[in-house]
Design an enzyme around this catalytic site. Structure first.
Site, short mmCIF file in Angstrom:
data_model
loop_
_atom_site.label_atom_id
_atom_site.label_comp_id
_atom_site.label_asym_id
_atom_site.label_seq_id
_atom_site.Cartn_x
_atom_site.Cartn_y
_atom_site.Cartn_z
N PRO A 133 14.47 8.94 -17.02
CA PRO A 133 14.20 10.13 -16.19
C PRO A 133 13.45 11.23 -16.92
O PRO A 133 12.68 11.97 -16.31
CB PRO A 133 15.61 10.59 -15.79
N ILE A 162 12.69 1.10 -12.07
CA ILE A 162 12.78 -0.25 -12.60
C ILE A 162 12.50 -1.28 -11.50
O ILE A 162 13.28 -1.40 -10.53
CB ILE A 162 14.16 -0.51 -13.24
N PRO A 247 -1.59 -4.66 -23.04
CA PRO A 247 -2.91 -5.05 -22.50
C PRO A 247 -2.81 -6.06 -21.36
O PRO A 247 -3.53 -5.94 -20.36
CB PRO A 247 -3.63 -5.63 -23.72
N GLN A 248 -1.93 -7.07 -21.46
CA GLN A 248 -1.79 -8.04 -20.37
C GLN A 248 -1.22 -7.37 -19.14
O GLN A 248 -1.66 -7.67 -18.00
CB GLN A 248 -0.91 -9.22 -20.80
N GLU A 249 -0.27 -6.48 -19.30
CA GLU A 249 0.28 -5.76 -18.15
C GLU A 249 -0.81 -4.96 -17.45
O GLU A 249 -0.93 -4.97 -16.22
CB GLU A 249 1.40 -4.82 -18.60
N ARG A 275 -14.83 -3.32 16.90
CA ARG A 275 -14.49 -2.05 17.55
C ARG A 275 -15.74 -1.39 18.13
O ARG A 275 -16.76 -1.26 17.42
CB ARG A 275 -13.84 -1.11 16.53
N GLN A 343 -10.85 5.09 6.74
CA GLN A 343 -11.53 6.06 7.61
C GLN A 343 -12.28 5.35 8.74
O GLN A 343 -12.37 5.87 9.86
CB GLN A 343 -12.49 6.91 6.79
N GLY A 370 2.22 1.53 -15.57
CA GLY A 370 1.48 0.82 -16.62
C GLY A 370 0.78 1.75 -17.57
O GLY A 370 -0.05 1.32 -18.38
#
Length: 384
Positions: A133, A162, A247-249, A275, A343, A370
């Site tokens: 926190p 988490i 780096p992988q994350e 449309r 939009q 991240g």
């Protein structure tokens, strides 16, 4: 369309087959459940077992533990297909791409034999408890403490934001195991949390987006974990382990960002063709055409950057600066492109039954977790 004609240079026939499997599995097992998962703020626990039985967990983990024996490219294909299916509930990226590799890379032989087969089968769901926190992105300020008492660590502290916190069976905890200042006193400890005294799953966090994704607070009160569960068996290595895997994350976040932008562009083009306004299709208006042309250009540019960095990572050459570049640039593009595509839908773009609305809400956090995009720029600047 140029986005559909382009083929990533790292793709192979094997990965094409994996894409087909992933698409079929998600269409059958995930898509019909999206609304219910959003309401319950979590995927069904048995979904993890279904994914394991389909061979989709641990695609890049060693075959000796039951994994796919693949590379990050295999994981990227599955993450892309999730984005194309508008599935933001199943957080396999945390399970297979991030946390499983902490176990695979740093675990002792005994730890890997004990944990990885269950991770790959879906019997054990993974989570990692980093953020507190009061700390945010500053991992060196972690306060959760693990004090050794005989053959156990006694852990006290709290964590927030988490992912997979409801369903997790194995939890990697970032904790302070000594009085060494900053990063030096941090270790990673793996807790087998099912029915573990002192472990408490706190409130389910209500988020702007990602409603189906399992996110909670966690707390530890005199929670005892065997010393044998210290990841790698050596104290004080936690910060180094975290930095090596980030780096992988961050690259995995970039994969989702680009695939989501691609999905948004395709949705907007299809809508603009169907449309009508003032007696003609939206795509016939110059502004619509120009906006979509710019979105295609931005998305293709992000795709080619991502492909280059995926290639480097598969070769073991991706550094922290490159991953940071991928993370901040692609998530900025994701948010920009999805906003402009929404939009085009007008009022319908604000309705949650349209995927573009959910994609808009889901995208915003990509610039935060991240490591915030501001921190990514600082990390890049240090490498200049």
């Amino acid at each position: 369309m140029i986005l559909d004609d382009y083929r990533s240079p790292w793709l192979t026939e094997e990965l094409d087959d994996l894409r087909d499997l992933s698409r079929t599995f998600l269409a059958k097992e995930a898509t019909p459940n999206q609304e219910r998962w959003a309401e319950q703020h979590s995927v069904d626990r048995e979904f993890w077992n279904q994914a394991g039985a389909a061979g989709l967990l641990g695609l890049s983990l060693p075959t000796e533990y039951g994994g796919g024996g693949g590379t990050f490219a295999h994981e990227a294909v599955l993450m892309e297909e999730q984005a194309y299916a508008f599935d933001s509930a199943w957080n396999n990226a945390v399970h297979s791409v991030i946390v499983a590799h902490y176990l695979s890379v740093y675990g002792t032989d005994e730890q890997k034999q004990r944990w990885l087969p269950k991770v790959i089968s879906g019997e054990s769901v993974l989570a990692i408890a980093m953020t507190e926190p009061s700390t945010g992105s500053d991992l060196q300020a972690v306060r959760t403490r693990a004090v050794r008492d005989g053959d156990d660590y006694v852990i006290n502290g709290s964590k927030t934001f988490i992912s997979n916190a409801t369903n997790c069976d194995l939890l990697v905890i970032v904790a302070r195991t000594s009085d060494e200042p900053g990063a030096k006193g941090l270790s990673l400890i793996v807790a087998e949390v099912t029915d573990l005294p002192g472990f408490e799953r706190g409130r389910v966090l209500k988020k702007m987006g990602l409603p189906g994704q399992d996110t909670r607070e966690l707390s530890f009160v005199d929670m005892r974990v065997p010393v044998a569960n210290l990841l790698g068996g050596v104290e004080g290595q936690g910060f180094v382990q975290l930095m090596q895997q980030l780096p992988q994350e961050r690259l995995s976040i970039a994969v989702t960002a680009v695939a989501s932008a691609e999905a948004a562009v395709r949705e907007a083009i299809a809508y603009a063709k169907s449309r009508e306004a003032f007696g003609k299709d939206l795509l016939e208006f110059q502004n619509t055409r120009f906006v979509l042309a710019e979105c295609v250009a931005d998305t293709l540019a992000a795709r080619t950057m991502l492909d280059h960095l995926i290639g480097l990572h598969v070769e073991g050459k991706l550094d922290a600066a490159g991953a940071s570049l991928a993370k901040f640039w692609t998530t900025d593009i994701q948010n920009k492109v999805i906003d402009r595509c929404l939009q085009i839908f007008g009022g319908y773009g604000y309705m949650s039954e349209y995927p573009i609305s959910r994609m808009y809400a889901d995208a915003r956090v990509q610039k935060i977790y991240g490591g915030t995009n501001e921190i990514m720029k600082e990390l890049i600047a240090r490498s200049l």
